[in-house]
Write an enzyme that holds these catalytic residues in place. Structure first.
Site, PDB file in Angstrom:
ATOM      1  N   CYS A 150      33.384  56.808  -9.578  1.00  0.00           N
ATOM      2  CA  CYS A 150      33.428  55.537 -10.310  1.00  0.00           C
ATOM      3  C   CYS A 150      32.075  55.214 -10.959  1.00  0.00           C
ATOM      4  O   CYS A 150      31.071  55.022 -10.277  1.00  0.00           O
ATOM      5  CB  CYS A 150      33.836  54.420  -9.358  1.00  0.00           C
ATOM      6  N   CYS A 165      34.795  11.874   1.448  1.00  0.00           N
ATOM      7  CA  CYS A 165      35.656  10.951   0.692  1.00  0.00           C
ATOM      8  C   CYS A 165      36.956  10.675   1.452  1.00  0.00           C
ATOM      9  O   CYS A 165      37.824  11.548   1.562  1.00  0.00           O
ATOM     10  CB  CYS A 165      35.947  11.552  -0.686  1.00  0.00           C
ATOM     11  N   CYS A 177      40.049  11.125  -0.673  1.00  0.00           N
ATOM     12  CA  CYS A 177      40.436  12.533  -0.821  1.00  0.00           C
ATOM     13  C   CYS A 177      41.233  12.994   0.396  1.00  0.00           C
ATOM     14  O   CYS A 177      42.275  13.651   0.274  1.00  0.00           O
ATOM     15  CB  CYS A 177      39.210  13.434  -0.973  1.00  0.00           C
TER      16      CYS A 177
END
Length: 434
Positions: A54, A187, A190
């Site tokens: 590769c 939060c 949230c």
């Protein structure tokens, strides 16, 4: 003499690759020690899966060595040669090289790294993952933001955590739609709406077959993303469309509302429609401009196949392409003789048609299909292409522009010669061949 030279080149290649990580901080892994070193170890691991032949792996090796040096004593950095230890490659579904996976808390479900390939980008990505692990442990074992039930975010397998390091690779270059929530661990709003978000993730993944992605960004950690998209309050949801358009989600943060928005977006998504006819330079750029590879099929002239014969060729190509629709490839077709300059540059003039060319514009190389134009041979060609197993031919620096030709109407037969609407004159073509 030819066999001797070939043997010398092969030996040189193997020696070079084996020398990638000799006398470095990169730990060489094998199928024998992988389980004991990585899976059963309580240390965090970052593992590169590579192969000997590769080119990308060879170019990437210096960056990986720097990663190992930078993370020494923090995260173990290893590399395993999938050429030798194919069983490990199959176990972790390695399809491209090099592939990087982060073996974190759950060693049985390593995370694939999608970010940039520089040592800085990789180390930043790993440090973000470590911060996430630490934050989760704090949430589970302390009351730093209230009760444990209030602090702990719900997670599920269909959700995706986006970061500064993986966002562009995952979202900005994608052909699908992402609905992204920017949140903060502290939060309460949230956290209270997390069940709605989670239900929407599960339902949309099922009903859109994974075409609409829902993801989350911790704006307290990924400051660059929060700044870039002007996140001034949380939770905030943005929709990222394939054309790079970003819009704010203005609906309710409830499962029914998010699902309805996702389904509406899904209904407007274009179907995967590979192998558009290459009728102009504009088509080439729009289909292949930002793609990893550009696949161009050259089918026989319509006078040699007729309408039904051409349709058979195109239907076969489209059928096979659908198996690789997740690849970031562009798909085009043209007929023999319609693009003489292009055929000349790619060395296929005079060859039997049909044929398939894969162009890697970034590396200025291309690959040709060898063998019969059958479903089995073409499928194998694309499989090897996706794994990087094919020999690449250097591409001419003076890549010709595509001539504008008439689009084929499947109801009509073409005349013997393709109708060229613009392009070089016969004299110009003759001059090019001199």
């Amino acid at each position: 003499m030819g066999l001797v030279l070939l043997g010398i080149l092969a030996f040189t290649c193997i020696v070079t690759v084996n020398a990638f990580y000799s006398s470095t901080d990169v730990i060489k892994l094998t199928s024998i020690n992988f389980n004991s070193q990585v899976i059963q170890c309580d240390k965090l691991w970052l593992v590169e899966f590579y192969v000997l032949w590769c080119e990308h792996c060879e170019e990437f090796a210096p960056e990986w060595i720097q990663v190992a040096s930078a993370l020494k004593g923090i995260v173990k950095v290893g590399a395993i040669d999938v050429t030798k230890y194919a069983s490990i490659g199959h176990q972790y579904e390695i399809e491209e090289f090099p592939t990087i996976k982060f073996f974190g808390v759950n060693k049985n479900k390593p995370e694939k790294y999608y970010g940039g390939r520089s040592s800085v980008a990789i180390t930043n990505g790993v440090l973000s993952s470590i911060r996430f692990i630490v934050r989760e442990r704090l949430v589970e074992k302390s009351n730093i933001c209230g009760s444990e039930e209030q602090c702990h975010r719900i997670t599920n397998k269909d959700a995706f955590e986006l970061t500064d390091s993986n966002f562009d690779n995952q979202v900005a270059g994608d052909d699908e739609i992402w609905i992204v929530e920017f949140y903060a661990p502290w939060c309460e709003h949230c956290l209270s709406q997390e069940p709605e978000w989670t239900n929407a993730v599960v339902e949309l993944a099922r009903r859109t077959k994974g075409k609409i992605h829902l993801a989350a960004v911790d704006s307290t950690i990924n400051v660059m993303l929060a700044t870039r998209f002007r996140i001034q309050h949380v939770p905030m949801i943005k929709i990222f469309k394939p054309n790079k358009e970003v819009i704010d989600y203005i609906g309710e943060i409830s499962a029914p509302s998010i699902i309805a928005t996702g389904l509406e977006l899904y209904s407007k998504m274009p179907l995967f429609n590979p192998f558009e006819q290459m009728v102009s330079e504009e088509i080439l750029k729009s289909v292949c401009g930002l793609r990893e590879l550009c696949i161009i099929a050259v089918v026989p002239h319509i006078s040699d196949t007729g309408t039904s014969g051409r349709s058979d060729y195109l239907n076969l190509l489209i059928k096979i392409a659908h198996r690789y629709k997740k690849k970031k490839w562009g798909w085009l077709w043209t007929e023999a003789g319609a693009q003489p300059k292009l055929e000349c540059t790619l060395g296929i003039r005079g060859l039997a048609y049909p044929n398939i060319i894969s162009i890697d514009a970034r590396r200025k190389k291309y690959m040709l299909l060898k063998g019969s134009f059958s479903e089995r041979i073409i499928t194998e060609f694309f499989r090897k292409l996706s794994l990087g197993h094919l020999a690449r031919i250097p591409l001419s620096a003076n890549f010709p522009k595509v001539q504008t030709v008439k689009r084929w109407d499947s109801k009509d037969e073409f005349p013997k010669d393709p109708i060229i609407l613009s392009g070089p004159t016969i004299q110009e073509l003759e001059n090019d061949e001199l």
